[in-house]
Design a protein around this motif. Sequence first.
Motif, PDB file in Angstrom:
ATOM      1  N   TYR A   8       0.813  -1.209   0.000  1.00  0.00           N
ATOM      2  CA  TYR A   8       0.000   0.000   0.000  1.00  0.00           C
ATOM      3  C   TYR A   8       0.852   1.266   0.000  1.00  0.00           C
ATOM      4  CZ  TYR A   8      -4.126  -2.826   0.371  1.00  0.00           C
ATOM      5  OH  TYR A   8      -5.114  -3.732   0.103  1.00  0.00           O
ATOM      6  N   GLY A   9       2.063   1.182   0.537  1.00  0.00           N
ATOM      7  CA  GLY A   9       2.990   2.297   0.413  1.00  0.00           C
ATOM      8  C   GLY A   9       3.391   2.519  -1.032  1.00  0.00           C
ATOM      9  N   GLY A  12       0.454   4.059  -2.747  1.00  0.00           N
ATOM     10  CA  GLY A  12       0.386   5.462  -2.356  1.00  0.00           C
ATOM     11  C   GLY A  12       1.447   6.300  -3.035  1.00  0.00           C
ATOM     12  N   TRP A  13       2.659   5.756  -3.150  1.00  0.00           N
ATOM     13  CA  TRP A  13       3.730   6.467  -3.838  1.00  0.00           C
ATOM     14  C   TRP A  13       3.365   6.688  -5.307  1.00  0.00           C
ATOM     15  CZ3 TRP A  13       6.902   4.709  -7.848  1.00  0.00           C
ATOM     16  CH2 TRP A  13       7.945   5.566  -8.191  1.00  0.00           C
ATOM     17  N   GLY A  14       2.813   5.664  -5.940  1.00  0.00           N
ATOM     18  CA  GLY A  14       2.391   5.794  -7.331  1.00  0.00           C
ATOM     19  C   GLY A  14       1.317   6.854  -7.505  1.00  0.00           C
ATOM     20  N   LEU A  15       0.350   6.873  -6.604  1.00  0.00           N
ATOM     21  CA  LEU A  15      -0.686   7.903  -6.671  1.00  0.00           C
ATOM     22  C   LEU A  15      -0.105   9.295  -6.450  1.00  0.00           C
ATOM     23  CD1 LEU A  15      -3.640   6.207  -4.764  1.00  0.00           C
ATOM     24  CD2 LEU A  15      -3.579   6.838  -7.182  1.00  0.00           C
ATOM     25  N   LEU A  19      -0.506  12.099  -9.223  1.00  0.00           N
ATOM     26  CA  LEU A  19      -1.333  13.272  -8.932  1.00  0.00           C
ATOM     27  C   LEU A  19      -0.531  14.482  -8.475  1.00  0.00           C
ATOM     28  CD1 LEU A  19      -4.185  11.427  -7.020  1.00  0.00           C
ATOM     29  CD2 LEU A  19      -4.225  12.237  -9.385  1.00  0.00           C
ATOM     30  N   GLY A  20       0.749  14.305  -8.186  1.00  0.00           N
ATOM     31  CA  GLY A  20       1.576  15.413  -7.738  1.00  0.00           C
ATOM     32  C   GLY A  20       1.285  15.848  -6.311  1.00  0.00           C
ATOM     33  N   THR A  21       0.939  14.905  -5.443  1.00  0.00           N
ATOM     34  CA  THR A  21       0.630  15.211  -4.052  1.00  0.00           C
ATOM     35  C   THR A  21       1.659  14.538  -3.147  1.00  0.00           C
ATOM     36  OG1 THR A  21      -0.801  13.287  -3.807  1.00  0.00           O
ATOM     37  CG2 THR A  21      -1.845  15.304  -4.547  1.00  0.00           C
ATOM     38  N   THR A  22       1.519  14.742  -1.845  1.00  0.00           N
ATOM     39  CA  THR A  22       2.378  14.062  -0.880  1.00  0.00           C
ATOM     40  C   THR A  22       1.548  13.393   0.210  1.00  0.00           C
ATOM     41  OG1 THR A  22       2.602  16.075   0.421  1.00  0.00           O
ATOM     42  CG2 THR A  22       4.284  15.665  -1.242  1.00  0.00           C
ATOM     43  N   LEU A  23       0.295  13.131  -0.053  1.00  0.00           N
ATOM     44  CA  LEU A  23      -0.630  12.622   0.955  1.00  0.00           C
ATOM     45  C   LEU A  23      -0.757  11.105   0.963  1.00  0.00           C
ATOM     46  CD1 LEU A  23      -2.883  13.234   3.055  1.00  0.00           C
ATOM     47  CD2 LEU A  23      -4.452  13.328   1.133  1.00  0.00           C
ATOM     48  N   GLY A  28      -0.965   5.230   2.738  1.00  0.00           N
ATOM     49  CA  GLY A  28      -0.776   3.849   2.330  1.00  0.00           C
ATOM     50  C   GLY A  28       0.045   3.058   3.329  1.00  0.00           C
ATOM     51  N   LEU A  29       1.105   3.682   3.860  1.00  0.00           N
ATOM     52  CA  LEU A  29       1.942   2.988   4.842  1.00  0.00           C
ATOM     53  C   LEU A  29       1.174   2.706   6.126  1.00  0.00           C
ATOM     54  CD1 LEU A  29       5.277   4.954   4.395  1.00  0.00           C
ATOM     55  CD2 LEU A  29       4.810   2.607   3.699  1.00  0.00           C
ATOM     56  N   VAL A  30       0.460   3.703   6.622  1.00  0.00           N
ATOM     57  CA  VAL A  30      -0.299   3.526   7.870  1.00  0.00           C
ATOM     58  C   VAL A  30      -1.474   2.578   7.653  1.00  0.00           C
ATOM     59  CG1 VAL A  30      -1.729   4.719   9.571  1.00  0.00           C
ATOM     60  CG2 VAL A  30       0.430   5.730   8.825  1.00  0.00           C
ATOM     61  N   GLY A  31      -2.191   2.754   6.558  1.00  0.00           N
ATOM     62  CA  GLY A  31      -3.326   1.880   6.264  1.00  0.00           C
ATOM     63  C   GLY A  31      -2.911   0.443   6.040  1.00  0.00           C
ATOM     64  N   GLY A  32      -1.807   0.233   5.342  1.00  0.00           N
ATOM     65  CA  GLY A  32      -1.304  -1.123   5.130  1.00  0.00           C
ATOM     66  C   GLY A  32      -0.842  -1.768   6.419  1.00  0.00           C
ATOM     67  N   GLY A  33      -0.213  -0.989   7.282  1.00  0.00           N
ATOM     68  CA  GLY A  33       0.196  -1.516   8.588  1.00  0.00           C
ATOM     69  C   GLY A  33      -0.994  -1.891   9.441  1.00  0.00           C
ATOM     70  N   ALA A  34      -1.998  -1.030   9.449  1.00  0.00           N
ATOM     71  CA  ALA A  34      -3.208  -1.318  10.226  1.00  0.00           C
ATOM     72  C   ALA A  34      -3.923  -2.552   9.683  1.00  0.00           C
ATOM     73  CB  ALA A  34      -4.135  -0.113  10.199  1.00  0.00           C
ATOM     74  N   ALA A  35      -4.006  -2.675   8.373  1.00  0.00           N
ATOM     75  CA  ALA A  35      -4.653  -3.845   7.780  1.00  0.00           C
ATOM     76  C   ALA A  35      -3.886  -5.127   8.117  1.00  0.00           C
ATOM     77  CB  ALA A  35      -4.761  -3.673   6.267  1.00  0.00           C
TER      78      ALA A  35
END
Length: 47
Positions: A8-9, A12-15, A19-23, A28-35
């Motif tokens: 998920y990281g 997230g990096w790909g997105l 999209l040119g964001t940093t969010l 992705g890292l936190v959500g993947g860890g929680a999952a």
Amino acid sequence: MLSGPLFYGLVGWGLDEWLGTTLFLPLGLVGGGAASVYLVYVRYVKS
């Protein structure tokens, strides 16, 4: 436990790159860890 944040990281990096964001990388890292923790809990604690 490592595959969730890594996958998920990466998503997230790909997105973020697309999209040119940093969010999405931290989300992705936190959500993947929680999952990952949740799935381990369901598999070994609840059974």
